[in-house]
Design a protein around this motif. Sequence first.
Motif, PDB file in Angstrom:
ATOM      1  N   ARG A  87       0.398  12.350 -17.535  1.00  0.00           N
ATOM      2  CA  ARG A  87      -0.111  13.386 -16.637  1.00  0.00           C
ATOM      3  C   ARG A  87      -0.920  14.388 -17.443  1.00  0.00           C
ATOM      4  O   ARG A  87      -0.636  14.623 -18.626  1.00  0.00           O
ATOM      5  N   LEU A  88      -1.921  14.993 -16.787  1.00  0.00           N
ATOM      6  CA  LEU A  88      -2.721  16.024 -17.432  1.00  0.00           C
ATOM      7  C   LEU A  88      -3.059  17.107 -16.436  1.00  0.00           C
ATOM      8  O   LEU A  88      -2.975  16.893 -15.215  1.00  0.00           O
ATOM      9  N   ASP A  89      -3.397  18.285 -16.950  1.00  0.00           N
ATOM     10  CA  ASP A  89      -3.749  19.394 -16.074  1.00  0.00           C
ATOM     11  C   ASP A  89      -4.983  19.049 -15.254  1.00  0.00           C
ATOM     12  O   ASP A  89      -5.901  18.380 -15.745  1.00  0.00           O
ATOM     13  N   LYS A  90      -5.007  19.521 -14.021  1.00  0.00           N
ATOM     14  CA  LYS A  90      -6.165  19.261 -13.173  1.00  0.00           C
ATOM     15  C   LYS A  90      -7.382  20.064 -13.615  1.00  0.00           C
ATOM     16  O   LYS A  90      -8.518  19.627 -13.454  1.00  0.00           O
ATOM     17  N   LEU A  91      -7.146  21.257 -14.154  1.00  0.00           N
ATOM     18  CA  LEU A  91      -8.242  22.137 -14.552  1.00  0.00           C
ATOM     19  C   LEU A  91      -8.302  22.233 -16.070  1.00  0.00           C
ATOM     20  O   LEU A  91      -7.330  22.625 -16.717  1.00  0.00           O
ATOM     21  N   ALA A  92      -9.436  21.890 -16.642  1.00  0.00           N
ATOM     22  CA  ALA A  92      -9.697  22.019 -18.077  1.00  0.00           C
ATOM     23  C   ALA A  92      -8.585  21.452 -18.951  1.00  0.00           C
ATOM     24  O   ALA A  92      -8.043  22.143 -19.809  1.00  0.00           O
ATOM     25  N   PRO A  93      -8.209  20.192 -18.783  1.00  0.00           N
ATOM     26  CA  PRO A  93      -7.145  19.621 -19.616  1.00  0.00           C
ATOM     27  C   PRO A  93      -7.596  19.452 -21.071  1.00  0.00           C
ATOM     28  O   PRO A  93      -8.768  19.185 -21.344  1.00  0.00           O
ATOM     29  N   ALA A  94      -6.646  19.610 -21.994  1.00  0.00           N
ATOM     30  CA  ALA A  94      -6.928  19.420 -23.416  1.00  0.00           C
ATOM     31  C   ALA A  94      -6.071  18.309 -24.014  1.00  0.00           C
ATOM     32  O   ALA A  94      -6.316  17.886 -25.141  1.00  0.00           O
ATOM     33  N   PHE A  95      -5.055  17.864 -23.278  1.00  0.00           N
ATOM     34  CA  PHE A  95      -4.190  16.793 -23.772  1.00  0.00           C
ATOM     35  C   PHE A  95      -3.559  16.073 -22.588  1.00  0.00           C
ATOM     36  O   PHE A  95      -3.587  16.551 -21.445  1.00  0.00           O
ATOM     37  N   ILE A  96      -2.994  14.899 -22.883  1.00  0.00           N
ATOM     38  CA  ILE A  96      -2.257  14.134 -21.882  1.00  0.00           C
ATOM     39  C   ILE A  96      -0.781  14.152 -22.270  1.00  0.00           C
ATOM     40  O   ILE A  96      -0.433  13.879 -23.427  1.00  0.00           O
ATOM     41  N   ASP A  97       0.048  14.482 -21.317  1.00  0.00           N
ATOM     42  CA  ASP A  97       1.494  14.383 -21.504  1.00  0.00           C
ATOM     43  C   ASP A  97       1.886  12.942 -21.197  1.00  0.00           C
ATOM     44  O   ASP A  97       1.947  12.534 -20.041  1.00  0.00           O
ATOM     45  N   CYS A  98       2.144  12.160 -22.254  1.00  0.00           N
ATOM     46  CA  CYS A  98       2.436  10.733 -22.083  1.00  0.00           C
ATOM     47  C   CYS A  98       3.916  10.564 -21.748  1.00  0.00           C
ATOM     48  O   CYS A  98       4.726  10.077 -22.560  1.00  0.00           O
ATOM     49  N   ASN A  99       4.249  10.971 -20.526  1.00  0.00           N
ATOM     50  CA  ASN A  99       5.656  11.045 -20.095  1.00  0.00           C
ATOM     51  C   ASN A  99       6.128   9.797 -19.347  1.00  0.00           C
ATOM     52  O   ASN A  99       7.260   9.768 -18.853  1.00  0.00           O
ATOM     53  N   ASP A 100       5.267   8.794 -19.239  1.00  0.00           N
ATOM     54  CA  ASP A 100       5.627   7.530 -18.585  1.00  0.00           C
ATOM     55  C   ASP A 100       5.965   7.687 -17.107  1.00  0.00           C
ATOM     56  O   ASP A 100       6.680   6.856 -16.533  1.00  0.00           O
TER      57      ASP A 100
END
Length: 445
Positions: A87-100
């Motif tokens: 998951r990643l932030d909808k606005l201006a994401p800088a990373f992906i939370d690889c939470n499965d």
Amino acid sequence: MTIISRLVKFSRRQLHTIVSKDFIKPSSPTPSNLKTYNLSLLDQTSTNTFMPMVALFPNSHVCRDKTLDLKSSLSRTLTKYYPFAGRLDKLAPAFIDCNDDGAEFLEASVDGTLSDFLQRSQHEDLDEFFPYGQVHRNSNRGDDDPQSDRMIPLAVQVNHFECGGIAVAVSLSHKIADGVSMAHFFNDWAKIARLSSRDQKHKLDIDPKFISFPDININCMGFSLERSSEHLTWSFMFPNSKINELKVKVKAMTAESGQPIANLTRVEVLNWLLHKCAVAAATKNNLGVFKPTLVAHPTNIRGKMIQPLPEKSIGNFYTILEIFTNNESEMRPEAFINELQKKKTQLKGLKDIDTFIDLLINSSLEQAQRNIDRAYICTSLCGLPLYDIDFGWGKPVKTTIGGNLRKNSFILIDAPNGDGIEALVCLGKEDMKIIQSDPELLAFC
């Protein structure tokens, strides 16, 4: 939309019914050291849209539960493509939370046959194949999304025609991948499904490359691409025989000018022709007054640097080659194509990806956005293995991009069986009326 056009559209429409929704998680948990995937500056500046790609398959008469195969193979694929299940932030994401948390998987039934759809449909009819109609910036997901502050980067919809044909549609966030990455993911998913069904798992060599980037947040929404209901996307098919005729014509024109070009590619001559005809239509609708234009060519950089990246590097690894046409003489092929070839050659002088990102850091994003706003964008997906996607039921009869494209843009895709190029063209409706009957363009269709 007029009453008549509504009736025509309704007569083409096939009833889609969503029959199931699910989340598909990776078959193996993502290791703790890979739980955070930093987006590169190229990812962060990429447009915050979804890339919609769909592959349509005829009935193969394979007696297996195709949906079950697709789900289990997607689960195994996401173990390799683990950021796609995060998951990643909808606005201006800088990373992906690889939470499965997984990719979204929808299944739909279509009240109609694949052959009817291929014969009667227009480009806009593809949108119903995608989950929530999620194409580019458009979505009918609504405000009831329980994870409204975070984005699900990957959603899939499997559409079953009553004839047994299937449309597999993938909607993937452009923040984490480009068109090359999408093609690799689609093919790797299909390969896992195909070989697993034949008990050949030992032959699987799926190895996408996710490159580690430093933790940098430029708080960027990404470049904006204007879309409007006043624009229309249309498909033009250019057979190889006609493209060869166009090459001969362009070679003769450049030779006559005293600036001959010998090594012309299919994409170069089609980009020139489409841009020329689109500008001619815009000029006619502007009372005959020519306006200077800019042509933007998104270009894959993976193999073009002195120290190339692996071809299966997943992410956004492209640059935009800009060709300015300030007067009508610069629209001629000897000027336009020569400049494009010169820009391509300059790319080969870049040392590595770090050098390229340094150039991006030192550039003006505001000026780049202004250029994009007035540009014709020419994207080529030619050469990508879009017709090699085989889940074990054979190869698709058609693979294409859904949605109404960005204003003044062209996407080039290899035609089925390799016989030519399909050009998806999006223009203002008044310009499209002219280009649809342009004899110079239609001579090569």
